[in-house]
Scaffold this active site. Structure first.
Site, PDB file in Angstrom:
ATOM      1  N   GLU A 249      38.236  41.682  33.123  1.00  0.00           N
ATOM      2  CA  GLU A 249      38.057  41.513  34.566  1.00  0.00           C
ATOM      3  C   GLU A 249      39.104  40.532  35.089  1.00  0.00           C
ATOM      4  OE1 GLU A 249      33.310  42.033  35.288  1.00  0.00           O
ATOM      5  OE2 GLU A 249      33.865  40.056  34.604  1.00  0.00           O
TER       6      GLU A 249
ATOM      7  N   ASP B 293      33.467  34.526  41.664  1.00  0.00           N
ATOM      8  CA  ASP B 293      34.919  34.349  41.523  1.00  0.00           C
ATOM      9  C   ASP B 293      35.643  33.805  42.762  1.00  0.00           C
ATOM     10  OD1 ASP B 293      33.897  36.054  39.623  1.00  0.00           O
ATOM     11  OD2 ASP B 293      35.228  37.725  40.094  1.00  0.00           O
TER      12      ASP B 293
HETATM   13  C1  FRU Z   1      33.836  38.840  37.667  1.00  0.00           C
HETATM   14  C2  FRU Z   1      33.325  40.011  38.490  1.00  0.00           C
HETATM   15  C3  FRU Z   1      34.470  40.891  38.926  1.00  0.00           C
HETATM   16  C4  FRU Z   1      33.929  41.548  40.148  1.00  0.00           C
HETATM   17  C5  FRU Z   1      33.081  40.469  40.752  1.00  0.00           C
HETATM   18  C6  FRU Z   1      31.848  40.980  41.438  1.00  0.00           C
HETATM   19  O1  FRU Z   1      33.004  37.734  37.681  1.00  0.00           O
HETATM   20  O2  FRU Z   1      32.388  40.741  37.737  1.00  0.00           O
HETATM   21  O3  FRU Z   1      34.917  41.778  37.943  1.00  0.00           O
HETATM   22  O4  FRU Z   1      34.937  41.973  41.025  1.00  0.00           O
HETATM   23  O5  FRU Z   1      32.722  39.608  39.710  1.00  0.00           O
HETATM   24  O6  FRU Z   1      31.203  39.966  42.118  1.00  0.00           O
END
Ligand code: FRU
Length: 518
Positions: free
Chosen positions: A229, A47
């Site tokens: 998320e 992300d």
């Molecule tokens: C989304 C996610 C988030 C988390 C991060 C961990 O892609 O799963 O929810 O904070 O990636 O790398």
């Protein structure tokens, strides 16, 4: 000191890999390396995080594991840009610590120094992120995710974690993460929205350190085929009038319209405490219909009130298996969001930012013409589709029975097809024959479909093709589709096609795009 030592080790690792890499292929020009998208120099990325504008720089932090090409202990990688097109890589900003890995979050400029972290009259940059304690997860606990803050007094170059972390402890919810902070002028407080399993929770704070629970939203709204998320939350003006609406962007994994990770959004009202959805609870609106735009969020403090969005150009279904080396993953191009009234209601439109135009090199204009069968555009223009931008405008016949679009191919017999099926009134992207896909069962399985609400006979497509991706902005950005592909050799032929009848090609403009990496 420990952090400095780690930075030095990291830089040495990069130097070593660079020297090794030079012997093989030029860095940032490896097979499948995006040429005008951001990708990390080495190793794993997911992300985008903490996007904020400050003193002439757009900051991009990102989920990063610097020791492997798969997900692992999360850090925040860091890059900056002056124009959202060219990026400069900087050393890692945040390292895991005794409270856990550094998961997704956001950053703000604390202009009024409400946190007291500012020095010399300069506002601090404050990041709010999720700490994920792996030991807690492994022990089968449910309280291993909680929210923390860190601050920087040198424009994001170095960071100090707050002594009082976590600032929002875990209330007993297993998935409790991904903080997006904004300043809410109406209630004169900081608001944070975070994902809590199948809904979001809102908290308020006067100083970014002390948080009070305000409300939750979403358990009965939108799509729930996966875990929620990476929310984002911001006001957006309706184009053409002064009405202000609140937008909640909500990533979900799995459950996307074409499988796996994707992002939905809600439009409504916010009173400083509670969000109210304007649409029926079962209405699902997608930011992007492709397989490869996830966890996207927007910049804080972007100049001129612009709402600038960027996503992670991959999908959890196969992100850790894609055939790239020595890095994995890229971001989408930056997109500007607007809210427009349509006969079906308010919708978000996403468009590539105009700054992208500076990458246009050689151009070619197709004369207006009637299109049926195949038109070899590559031959006509001498342009190769590996890094290409297209603007196409087509008028459909009044009783459309056609399927039209574009096809990329290479000498290895691989092809990628995308376009519009006028009978179904939908856009499609077909990467089933577009190259490597045996690295994952989920990758090349199906044609990806994007529903079109508009019944307009005039169809506009704006398309960005990079070495291993396509971004389609159709109907001025009302329908968006982002997909990856991995041809064994770059696509070097491009044609337009129309099957089942003819369409009038009213505009056909092509540009070769320059790369952003030296
Ligand atoms: C989304 C996610 C988030 C988390 C991060 C961990 O892609 O799963 O929810 O904070 O990636 O790398």
């Amino acid at each position: 000191m420990k952090t400095h030592l780690r930075t030095i080790v990291y830089l040495l690792m990069i130097l070593l890999a660079e020297v090794k890499g030079l012997a093989q292929t030029r860095h940032y020009h490896e097979p499948h390396r995006p040429q005008f998208h951001f990708s990390p120099p080495y190793m794993w990325m997911n992300d985008p995080n903490g996007m904020v504008y400050y003193k002439g720089e757009y900051h991009l932090f990102y989920q990063h594991y610097p020791e492997d090409k798969v997900w692992g202990p999360m850090h925040w990688g860091h890059a900056v840009s002056k124009d959202l097109v060219y990026w400069r890589n900087l050393p890692i900003a945040l390292y895991p610590d005794s409270l856990g890995y550094i998961f997704s979050g956001s950053a703000v400029i604390d202009w009024k120094n409400t946190s007291g972290f500012g020095i010399n009259g300069q506002p601090p940059m404050v990041a709010m992120f999720t700490h994920h304690l792996m030991a807690g997860e492994k022990a089968g606990r449910s309280d291993f995710q909680y929210q923390s803050i860190a601050y920087s007094n040198d424009a994001g170059r170095t960071w100090t974690k707050y002594q009082g972390n976590p600032v929002i402890p875990n209330p007993g919810i297993r998935d409790f993460r991904d903080t997006k902070v904004i300043w809410h002028e109406g209630s004169k407080q900081w608001i944070v929205v975070l994902a809590a399993q199948n809904q979001v929770r809102f908290y308020g704070s006067p100083d970014l350190k002390n948080w009070t629970f305000l409300s939750n939203f979403g358990a009965e709204h939108g799509n729930h085929s996966g875990v929620w998320e990476c929310p984002d939350f911001f006001p957006l003006k309706v184009a053409g009038n002064n009405q202000n609406k609140w937008v909640l962007i909500q990533s979900i994994n799995p459950g996307g319209p074409n499988g796996g990770s994707a992002t939905q959004y809600f439009i409504g009202e916010f009173d400083g405490k509670t969000f109210r959805n304007d649409n029926a609870p079962d209405k699902v609106l997608w930011m992007d219909w492709g397989r490869d735009n996830y966890a996207g969020v927007t910049w804080s403090d972007a100049p001129e009130g612009r709402r600038l969005f960027m996503g992670w150009m991959s999908n959890w279904d196969y992100a850790q298996n894609v055939p790239t080396h020595p890095w994995r993953s890229a971001t989408t191009v930056v997109r500007e969001l607007s809210l427009r009234q349509t006969p079906e209601g308010l919708r978000i439109f996403s468009q590539a930012i105009p700054e992208q135009k500076k990458l246009r090199a050689k151009g070619f204009t197709l004369p207006a013409q009637s299109l049926s069968g195949t038109l070899d555009v590559g031959k006509k223009s001498g342009l190769s589709p590996a890094q290409l931008e297209l603007e196409l405008e087509v008028m459909l016949p009044s009783d459309p029975q056609v399927k039209w679009g574009l096809e990329l191919s290479n000498a290895s017999g691989e092809k990628y097809r995308m376009g519009m099926d006028a009978v179904q009134n939908q856009f499609f992207s077909d990467r089933r024959m577009a190259g490597k896909h045996d690295f994952s069962k989920a990758f090349g399985k199906a044609i990806h479909i994007a529903s079109r609400e508009s019944k307009d006979h005039k169809v506009k497509m704006h398309i960005l093709l990079d070495v291993s991706s396509v971004e389609l902005f159709a109907d001025e950005g009302r329908v968006v589709l982002t997909d990856l592909f991995f041809p064994t050799t770059p696509f070097d032929s491009i044609s337009l096609f129309c099957e089942g009848g003819k369409v009038d090609l009213m505009k056909g403009q092509l540009w070769v795009l320059k790369g952003i990496w030296k």
